[in-house]
Design an enzyme around this catalytic site. Structure first.
Site, PDB file in Angstrom:
ATOM      1  CB  SER A   1      10.378  26.031  38.391  1.00  0.00           C
ATOM      2  OG  SER A   1      11.049  24.915  39.285  1.00  0.00           O
TER       3      SER A   1
ATOM      4  CE  LYS B   1      12.564  21.517  37.513  1.00  0.00           C
ATOM      5  NZ  LYS B   1      11.963  23.029  37.279  1.00  0.00           N
TER       6      LYS B   1
END
Length: 278
Positions: A91, A162
């Site tokens: 991701s 993230k």
């Protein structure tokens, strides 16, 4: 009177014979070759059986202490200073790849500091990205966390990595007429995005509540991030106090070792929520 007998008695009174003196002197020397052939090691001497067993026991105790101290030191270090973290998904590609081992700086946001736009952080997604499940076993969670720190298990399912895109008060919109994200009215040129990905294929228009963060992955087409939780309680916002630390270093593989790709100047022109700069 027998003269020979007199000489014999007199010689004995003068002390041991010459051969006996030599044997005694040799037995006290440090050279094993000088010892008589029938002289064994005395108990407690370095070369003796007792001394050898004592030395081996001492070495084993030292080895056991070292084996116990090293994991304890790693756990203490990871609890308060730097924690290793295994990247489990793609991701965050190309910035972080599957299998990368990174070091998370847990001191980055101490002493009043808070995450900034563009920072790559690891956080606990409990209550924001994953449900806060009641009745979970805290002991099992602690043991799994310790095993993950030592590289014996995958990181907990509640930990995520993230990039911070919005901080408290920011107005984040997707997308402008050119397909770019906007933060506080300023479009972002996100050079760190995965090749071929759009900034977002999901439109949104949100204001980040104070004390929370809006998180997005660099591989936007494969990232389950704040966008995926827009309709849920909390709206995908991650509380600042759930941030574990900032990713400052890739430690493995050697070919990628070093600081991860930063956000460059993508956020440099973004004003504060009140419109001020700097």
């Amino acid at each position: 009177m027998d003269t020979e007998e007199q000489h014999t008695k007199r010689d004995r009174s003068l002390g041991p014979a010459k051969g006996s003196q030599e044997r005694s002197r040799f037995s006290r020397s440090g050279n094993p070759e000088d010892r008589p052939a029938d002289a064994g090691d005395l108990p407690g001497e370095p070369g003796g059986d007792d001394g050898g067993r004592t030395g081996r026991r001492s070495a084993l105790r030292r080895a056991a202490l070292i084996c116990a101290a090293l994991p304890a030191a790693v756990l203490l270090l990871s609890a308060f200073v730097v924690q290793p973290f295994l990247i489990p998904s793609g991701s965050m590609e190309p910035t972080l790849r599957v299998g990368d081992r990174v070091f998370v700086n847990k001191l980055a946001y101490r002493s009043g500091s808070t995450p900034e736009r563009g920072d790559v952080v690891v956080f606990d997604g409990t209550g924001s990205f994953v449900p806060d499940t009641a009745g979970h076993n805290p002991v099992a969670g602690l043991l799994r966390g310790a095993a993950a720190v030592l590289g014996l298990a995958d990181p907990p399912d509640t930990d995520f990595v993230k990039r911070v895109v919005g901080v408290g008060g920011d107005h984040v919109v997707c997308c402008d007429r050119n397909g770019r994200l906007e933060v506080n009215g300023t479009p972002l040129d996100e050079e760190y995005l995965h090749t071929g990905d759009a900034p977002s294929r999901v439109p949104f228009d949100i204001v980040v509540p104070d004390g929370t963060l809006w998180m997005m992955g660099d591989h936007r087409d494969r990232s389950s991030d704040s966008r995926s939780h827009l309709g849920e309680p909390g709206g995908g916002m991650v509380p600042v106090d759930r941030v574990i630390g900032r990713v400052d270093l890739i430690g493995w593989p050697w070919s990628r070792a070093g600081a991860p790709t930063g956000s460059g100047d993508a956020f440099d022109g973004v004003p504060a929520p009140d419109g001020s700069h700097g």
